[in-house]
Structure formats: structure tokens, C-alpha cells
Design a protein around this motif. Structure first.
Motif, short mmCIF file in Angstrom:
data_model
loop_
_atom_site.label_atom_id
_atom_site.label_comp_id
_atom_site.label_asym_id
_atom_site.label_seq_id
_atom_site.Cartn_x
_atom_site.Cartn_y
_atom_site.Cartn_z
N GLU A 14 -5.77 10.49 4.86
CA GLU A 14 -5.73 11.07 6.21
C GLU A 14 -5.46 10.03 7.31
OE1 GLU A 14 -5.67 14.17 6.74
OE2 GLU A 14 -6.01 14.35 8.89
N ILE A 15 -6.12 8.88 7.25
CA ILE A 15 -5.97 7.86 8.29
C ILE A 15 -4.53 7.32 8.29
CG2 ILE A 15 -6.76 5.59 9.12
CD1 ILE A 15 -8.96 7.64 9.32
N THR A 16 -4.03 7.00 7.09
CA THR A 16 -2.67 6.48 6.96
C THR A 16 -1.67 7.53 7.43
OG1 THR A 16 -3.41 5.25 5.03
CG2 THR A 16 -1.04 5.42 5.33
N ARG A 17 -1.96 8.76 7.09
CA ARG A 17 -1.09 9.87 7.47
C ARG A 17 -0.95 9.98 9.00
NH1 ARG A 17 -0.93 15.32 4.14
NH2 ARG A 17 0.69 16.35 5.33
N ASP A 28 10.96 15.70 3.03
CA ASP A 28 10.27 16.68 2.19
C ASP A 28 8.84 16.23 1.92
OD1 ASP A 28 9.60 18.82 0.65
OD2 ASP A 28 11.19 18.57 -0.83
N GLU A 29 7.91 16.67 2.75
CA GLU A 29 6.50 16.32 2.65
C GLU A 29 6.27 14.82 2.44
OE1 GLU A 29 3.96 18.97 0.45
OE2 GLU A 29 5.61 20.37 0.14
N PRO A 30 6.84 13.99 3.30
CA PRO A 30 6.79 12.54 3.06
C PRO A 30 5.37 11.97 3.09
CG PRO A 30 7.57 12.98 5.29
CD PRO A 30 7.53 14.30 4.58
N PHE A 31 4.46 12.59 3.84
CA PHE A 31 3.12 12.01 3.98
C PHE A 31 2.08 12.75 3.13
CE2 PHE A 31 4.77 11.21 8.54
CZ PHE A 31 5.59 10.19 8.07
N GLY A 32 2.54 13.65 2.28
CA GLY A 32 1.64 14.51 1.49
C GLY A 32 0.71 13.76 0.57
N ALA A 33 1.13 12.57 0.10
CA ALA A 33 0.30 11.84 -0.86
C ALA A 33 -0.55 10.76 -0.19
CB ALA A 33 1.21 11.21 -1.92
N ILE A 80 -0.45 21.93 9.01
CA ILE A 80 -0.13 22.61 10.26
C ILE A 80 -0.24 21.65 11.44
CG2 ILE A 80 -0.87 24.45 11.84
CD1 ILE A 80 -1.73 26.06 9.37
N SER A 81 -1.30 20.82 11.45
CA SER A 81 -1.48 19.92 12.60
C SER A 81 -0.38 18.86 12.63
CB SER A 81 -2.87 19.29 12.59
OG SER A 81 -2.97 18.34 11.57
N SER A 124 0.85 -1.20 0.00
CA SER A 124 0.00 0.00 0.00
C SER A 124 0.88 1.25 0.00
CB SER A 124 -0.88 0.00 1.25
OG SER A 124 -0.08 0.19 2.39
N GLY A 125 0.27 2.41 -0.23
CA GLY A 125 1.02 3.67 -0.23
C GLY A 125 1.76 3.90 1.08
N GLY A 126 1.07 3.61 2.18
CA GLY A 126 1.68 3.79 3.50
C GLY A 126 2.87 2.85 3.70
N MET A 127 2.71 1.61 3.21
CA MET A 127 3.80 0.64 3.35
C MET A 127 5.00 1.02 2.48
SD MET A 127 1.49 -2.72 3.33
CE MET A 127 2.08 -4.02 4.38
N ARG A 128 4.72 1.53 1.30
CA ARG A 128 5.84 1.97 0.44
C ARG A 128 6.60 3.11 1.12
NH1 ARG A 128 2.25 0.88 -3.95
NH2 ARG A 128 1.53 3.03 -4.03
N MET A 129 5.85 4.01 1.76
CA MET A 129 6.53 5.09 2.48
C MET A 129 7.35 4.54 3.65
SD MET A 129 7.52 8.09 2.82
CE MET A 129 6.73 8.86 1.41
N ARG A 130 6.84 3.48 4.29
CA ARG A 130 7.61 2.84 5.37
C ARG A 130 8.94 2.29 4.85
NH1 ARG A 130 4.21 1.32 10.03
NH2 ARG A 130 2.14 2.07 9.52
N VAL A 131 8.88 1.68 3.66
CA VAL A 131 10.12 1.15 3.06
C VAL A 131 11.08 2.31 2.80
CG1 VAL A 131 11.14 -0.08 1.10
CG2 VAL A 131 8.90 -0.80 1.98
#
Ligand SMILES: Nc1ncnc2c1ncn2[C@@H]1O[C@H](COP(=O)(O)OP(=O)(O)O)[C@@H](O)[C@H]1O
Ligand SMILES: [Mg+2]
Length: 248
Positions: free
Chosen positions: A163-166, A155-160, A191-192, A132-139
Motif C-alpha cells: 500500500e505505501i509503495t503504491r 495494465d494494473e501496474p501497481f497491483g502487486a 477505486i481510490s 525492491s518491487g517498487g524500484m523494479r516497477m520504476r524501471v
């Protein structure tokens, strides 16, 4: 408060960045990030945030002022996980060791440890398209942390991410930061996210980017997710929002 002076991991003093095109991206930026500090930078699109990180990583050089880095290893996490599709999660993380000439057994062990750190035990053999997108970011985060950086740039790692995954990734990153205690510089539009994760938030003006507010967050780590509903959290988020509006 310690009386022993510590050298910041990253220090910028009156930094200006001009591109050959004539664009001034940054103007008079001074900041420092030390070990155990998590500094977020928020600012409008195009204000020079990515430029700032590229300077910090050594990918580009300053036009004026000084920039000093006291880190043997600096890592960079981009919004796009930039994984190699034909390599497994394990082999993507191992790439760093391969390039550095780390022996196979050792780099295998380190990659497994990094994948475990980001919660990917059992997913070592999966390829990026199977994640998943979240897992790819974990890698991507595992690959950044496998070399044990003293300075970690995001650099904005969670931008894509949704919301829940973020929110989950924020909790994860906070846990990892506490464990590893590197100096972190984190760019975000949210901001949050900045308030929840950071020990300090820097607010940038529109281009050329200047630092217009510098806010020390009053909470220690780990921070419960419910912190986001506290009045003080809302008050600080409001102050950042106002600074962004006043200087966009
Ligand atoms: N290599 C470059 N050459 C010329 N202009 C650039 C280059 N990189 C960025 N810029 C310009 O510098 C400004 C800041 O860009 P950037 O740092 O990417 O902003 P942000 O990440 O805050 O959205 C923009 O106006 C952008 O077009
Ligand atoms: Mg950017």
C-alpha cells in the motif's frame, strides 16, 4: 474550451471482441482518449480490461466496431515488470533503443534520462534482483517511456505493490504524466487509485464488458495526497463502487 477539433489518440466505436473459444469479452465499447487525458478503467475480474488494452496496443484485433490509434509510439506497462534478470536497470531500459537500432551513446543517454525521470538516479548498474518491487516497477515505467510514447497503456501496474509503495508510485506517475502529457489508459482494481490519478474514470460491467459509467474528475493536476480525504473524493469513489455493484 478550445474550438479547434483535436483527433483523439485512441478511439473505439462500438467495439466487440469474441474469442475463438466462443467467449464474448467486450460488447459495444465506445471511448476515446486524447493527449493530456488520463483515463482509468475499473471493472470486475474477467470483464475484459486486459483484452481492451491488448486491442488498443495492436496485440489483438477487434471482432466488431472500429478502433483507431493516432500515435507513432504506444507503450505498455504490465503488472509484472518483466525485466531481464541478467541485465542492469540501465541495460533493461536500453533494450528498446537496441531493438530500434538507436546508436549506443544516444540510447545510453536516453535510458539514463528515463531512469532519472522515475527517480532512479544512481541505480543504473543494479540488476533487477537488487531492486525492491517498487524500484523494479520504476524501471519498467522508464522502459515504457524511453521511446516517448503518445499513448501509454497500463495494465494494473501497481497491483502487486504494498500500500505505501503504491501510494508513492501514484504520486510519481502523476508527476510524470504532467511532465510528458501523453494519452494514458490505466487499468486498476483500486477505486481510490483511479479517482486520484485520472481525468476520467470508465466503469465496466461484468463480462461481456460494457461501459456503464463515465465520470469526469473535477480536479486539476498536481493533486495533493490529501485529496483522498476530501468529501467530493469519497462521493465519487462511492458512485464508482455503486456502479460496480449494480453491474457485476
Ligand atoms: N486469448 C483468449 N482466448 C480466449 N478467451 C480469452 C482470451 N483472453 C481472455 N479471454 C477471456 O476473456 C475474458 C476477459 O479476460 P481479460 O480481458 O483478461 O479480463 P480482465 O483483465 O478484466 O480480468 C475472460 O473470460 C478470459 O477468460
Ligand atoms: Mg486483466
Amino acid at each position: 474550451m478550445s474550438t479547434i477539433a483535436t483527433i483523439p489518440t485512441l478511439r473505439l466505436d462500438d467495439v466487440t471482441k469474441d474469442f475463438a473459444t466462443g467467449t464474448r469479452a467486450l460488447s459495444g465499447v465506445s471511448l476515446s482518449v486524447s493527449r493530456g487525458e488520463f483515463v482509468s478503467v475499473v471493472g470486475p475480474s474477467g470483464c475484459g480490461k486486459s483484452t481492451l488494452l491488448r486491442l488498443a496496443s495492436g496485440l489483438d484485433t477487434v471482432s466488431g466496431g472500429t478502433l483507431e490509434v493516432d500515435a507513432a509510439v504506444t507503450s505498455f506497462v504490465f503488472q509484472d515488470p518483466t525485466l531481464l534478470e541478467w541485465r542492469s536497470a540501465q541495460k533493461n531500459v536500453e533494450l528498446v533503443g537496441e531493438l530500434a537500432g538507436v546508436p549506443a551513446a544516444e540510447r545510453g543517454r536516453r535510458a539514463r534520462e528515463a531512469l532519472s525521470l522515475v527517480g532512479l538516479d544512481g541505480f543504473e548498474k543494479q540488476h533487477p534482483r537488487q531492486l525492491s518491487g517498487g524500484m523494479r516497477m520504476r524501471v519498467s515505467i522508464a522502459r515504457a517511456l524511453v521511446a516517448e510514447p503518445q499513448l501509454a497503456l497500463f495494465d494494473e501496474p501497481f497491483g502487486a505493490l504494498d500500500e505505501i509503495t503504491r501510494l508513492k508510485m501514484q504520486t510519481e506517475l502523476q508527476r510524470i504524466f504532467q511532465l510528458k502529457s501523453f494519452a494514458a489508459m490505466f487499468i486498476t482494481h483500486s477505486i481510490s487509485e483511479a479517482v486520484y490519478l485520472s481525468s476520467r474514470v470508465l466503469v465496466m460491467s461484468g463480462r461481456p464488458g460494457r461501459i456503464v459509467d463515465d465520470i469526469e474528475l473535477p480536479w486539476s493536476y498536481p493533486r495533493p495526497p490529501e485529496l483522498r480525504y476530501e468529501p467530493e473524493f469519497g462521493r465519487i469513489a462511492g458512485r464508482i463502487s455503486k456502479a460496480l455493484e449494480d453491474h457485476s
